[in-house]
Design an enzyme around this catalytic site. Structure first.
Site, PDB file in Angstrom:
ATOM      1  CG  ASP A   1       8.157  -8.570 -22.173  1.00 24.96           C
ATOM      2  OD1 ASP A   1       8.754  -8.862 -23.219  1.00 24.96           O
ATOM      3  OD2 ASP A   1       8.739  -8.341 -21.088  1.00 24.96           O
TER       4      ASP A   1
ATOM      5  CG  ASP B   1       9.330  -4.161 -20.839  1.00 26.37           C
ATOM      6  OD1 ASP B   1       8.886  -3.485 -19.890  1.00 26.37           O
ATOM      7  OD2 ASP B   1       9.494  -5.394 -20.760  1.00 26.37           O
TER       8      ASP B   1
ATOM      9  CG  ASP C   1       6.176  -5.599 -18.835  1.00 23.34           C
ATOM     10  OD1 ASP C   1       6.946  -6.395 -19.384  1.00 23.34           O
ATOM     11  OD2 ASP C   1       6.574  -4.594 -18.189  1.00 23.34           O
TER      12      ASP C   1
HETATM   13  P1  8DG Z   1      10.633  -1.516 -16.592  1.00 19.52           P
HETATM   14  O1  8DG Z   1      10.160  -2.366 -17.709  1.00 19.52           O
HETATM   15  O2  8DG Z   1       9.834  -0.273 -16.418  1.00 19.52           O
HETATM   16  O3  8DG Z   1      12.081  -1.237 -16.673  1.00 19.52           O
HETATM   17  O4  8DG Z   1      10.420  -2.315 -15.201  1.00 19.52           O
HETATM   18  P2  8DG Z   1       9.447  -3.501 -14.930  1.00 19.52           P
HETATM   19  O5  8DG Z   1       8.238  -3.438 -15.798  1.00 19.52           O
HETATM   20  O6  8DG Z   1       9.233  -3.569 -13.465  1.00 19.52           O
HETATM   21  O7  8DG Z   1      10.346  -4.750 -15.290  1.00 19.52           O
HETATM   22  P3  8DG Z   1      10.175  -5.897 -16.387  1.00 19.52           P
HETATM   23  O8  8DG Z   1      11.539  -6.432 -16.646  1.00 19.52           O
HETATM   24  O9  8DG Z   1       9.418  -5.465 -17.588  1.00 19.52           O
HETATM   25  O10 8DG Z   1       9.391  -7.023 -15.607  1.00 19.52           O
HETATM   26  C1  8DG Z   1       8.059  -6.859 -15.206  1.00 19.52           C
HETATM   27  C2  8DG Z   1       7.678  -7.926 -14.246  1.00 19.52           C
HETATM   28  O11 8DG Z   1       7.608  -9.172 -14.877  1.00 19.52           O
HETATM   29  C3  8DG Z   1       8.685  -8.079 -13.110  1.00 19.52           C
HETATM   30  O12 8DG Z   1       7.997  -8.141 -11.890  1.00 19.52           O
HETATM   31  C4  8DG Z   1       9.329  -9.394 -13.324  1.00 19.52           C
HETATM   32  C5  8DG Z   1       8.304 -10.133 -14.129  1.00 19.52           C
HETATM   33  N1  8DG Z   1       8.842 -11.131 -15.020  1.00 19.52           N
HETATM   34  C6  8DG Z   1       9.780 -11.016 -15.999  1.00 19.52           C
HETATM   35  N2  8DG Z   1      10.012 -12.216 -16.574  1.00 19.52           N
HETATM   36  C7  8DG Z   1       9.199 -13.068 -15.963  1.00 19.52           C
HETATM   37  C8  8DG Z   1       8.949 -14.426 -16.112  1.00 19.52           C
HETATM   38  O13 8DG Z   1       9.553 -15.103 -16.930  1.00 19.52           O
HETATM   39  N3  8DG Z   1       7.997 -14.975 -15.307  1.00 19.52           N
HETATM   40  C9  8DG Z   1       7.310 -14.222 -14.402  1.00 19.52           C
HETATM   41  N4  8DG Z   1       6.398 -14.812 -13.659  1.00 19.52           N
HETATM   42  N5  8DG Z   1       7.534 -12.935 -14.235  1.00 19.52           N
HETATM   43  C10 8DG Z   1       8.460 -12.378 -14.997  1.00 19.52           C
HETATM   44  O14 8DG Z   1      10.305  -9.969 -16.302  1.00 19.52           O
HETATM   45 MN    MN Z   2       8.399  -3.611 -17.907  1.00 20.88          MN
HETATM   46 MN    MN Z   3       9.019  -6.886 -19.383  1.00 18.80          MN
END
Ligand code: 8DG
Ligand code: MN
Ligand code: MN
Length: 365
Positions: free
Chosen positions: A289, A204, A206
């Site tokens: 996100d 995704d 972020d």
């Molecule tokens: P990807 O998308 O490339 O596969 O990997 P990523 O970017 O590292 O993973 P991600 O699932 O998109 O999550 C990004 C960061 O956000 C990860 O460190 C965890 C954090 N995170 C969530 N949900 C929540 C939440 O509800 N609260 C907080 N504080 N952090 C969150 O994914």
């Molecule tokens: Mn991500």
């Molecule tokens: Mn994410």
């Protein structure tokens, strides 16, 4: 003189947040094996075991050279009996039977496919498997009721399981940037997650949104989402103020680090020109996100949303166990002094925690 041929044995600090972990490292076959077992444990809701495998994998990622013999691992932290057995097998045979068996098991593959649907967590997937649903076709043919997130997830399954590229992330950044700066002059857009850590692909994209004047970020999310929607850029969105009932990938996948920021789980519709859709398609779906934070919490949110997930977990464990502090994506509380410690940069948070600063590109634990 007899010398033990233990050429080099490694040392690494205990916590992943004390180490530099690059994206590319010297032991991918070992860390991949352990990561697969961690994934399997997560899919079976065995959190303790999952974290143990994740920690072991992270130690191997941090080593300065390729491991050639288990004797080099003596004294390293986080390598339990089980992980060491896996490592031994992979070093000896190039593979480990437990990993191979798991990789080919029907349950593991069904759980992977079903939880690969946006909005489907392990509990739902497990229930479906017990009802005899192992794949998308069986799900589509069944009379299973799907919620809005799951329906969108199923509709866009192929696209959402295609890696998002850096170029996709850049063009989405441009779109979000344009929306934010035309609606809220002065507001800031920051790319977080894996792309901030230097990954070339992700599942995704972020973003963190904020405004340099405290309070001026209010209303930002609603306006941005309405604008994106009016431009036909959204295939799905769910905005929530309080995320206690939400999760990292939509309803049904609760995570341990949920916070209370205003956020939006979205599926963007990227047109040709903004991305390279699959041959014959005019557009592709991409998970995005969006999180809005007041500027006073921005540094904590940035640190909390940059990841990796294990790095975050280790930061919180370090804070709690070593410093009697409690770290979240909102704040840092010192339990000894009974007060919140302010910070306006990630560097300051590391300093409060008594840690050397680790830049995002080295947080790939
Ligand atoms: P990807 O998308 O490339 O596969 O990997 P990523 O970017 O590292 O993973 P991600 O699932 O998109 O999550 C990004 C960061 O956000 C990860 O460190 C965890 C954090 N995170 C969530 N949900 C929540 C939440 O509800 N609260 C907080 N504080 N952090 C969150 O994914
Ligand atoms: Mn991500
Ligand atoms: Mn994410």
């Amino acid at each position: 003189e007899e010398k033990e041929e233990e050429t080099c044995s490694f040392t690494v600090p205990n916590y992943a947040c004390q180490r530099r972990t690059q994206l590319h490292h010297h032991n991918p076959s070992l860390s991949d094996a352990l990561t697969l077992l961690a994934e399997n444990a997560e899919l079976n809701e065995d959190d303790g075991r999952a974290v143990a495998f994740r920690r072991a994998a992270a130690v191997l990622k941090a080593l300065p050279a390729e491991v050639t013999s288990v004797s080099q691992l003596k004294g390293l932290p986080c390598l339990g009996e089980h992980s060491l057995r896996v490592i031994k097998d992979v070093l000896k045979d190039g593979s480990c039977s437990e990993v191979e068996t798991t990789k080919h098991s029907q349950r593991f593959n069904a759980l992977k496919v079903l939880t690969g649907i946006f909005g489907v967590g392990v509990k739902t997937a497990d229930r479906w498997i017990r009802d005899g649903i192992f794949n998308l076709q069986q799900l589509r043919e069944s009379q299973t009721t799907l919620n809005r997130a799951q329906q969108a997830g199923l509709d866009h399954y192929e696209d959402l399981n295609q890696p998002v590229t850096r170029a996709d992330a850049d063009s989405i950044t441009e779109i979000v940037q344009e929306a934010v700066s035309s609606l809220f002059p002065g507001a800031q857009v920051t790319l977080t997650g894996g792309f901030r850590r230097g990954k070339m692909t992700g599942h995704d994209v972020d973003f963190l949104l904020t405004h340099p004047e405290e309070g001026r970020e209010e209303g930002l999310m609603d306006k941005v989402v309405s604008w994106l929607d009016s431009q036909g850029l959204l295939l799905y969105q769910k905005t929530s103020r309080n995320s206690y009932l939400e999760s990292r990938d939509g309803p049904g996948r609760p995570s341990s680090n949920m916070d209370r920021f205003e956020r939006c789980f979205a599926i963007f519709k990227l047109s040709r020109g903004q991305t390279s859709p699959p041959a014959g398609h005019q557009w592709r779906a991409v998970r995005v996100d969006l999180v809005v934070t007041p500027i006073s919490q921005f540094a904590f949110a940035l640190l909390g949303w940059t990841g990796s997930k294990l790095f975050e977990r280790e930061l919180r464990r370090w804070a709690g166990h070593e410093k009697a502090m409690s770290l979240s994506s909102h704040a840092l509380f010192d339990k000894t002094q009974k007060r919140y410690l302010r910070a306006s940069s990630e560097e300051e948070i590391f300093t409060h925690l008594g840690l050397s600063f680790i830049p995002p590109s080295q947080r790939n634990a």
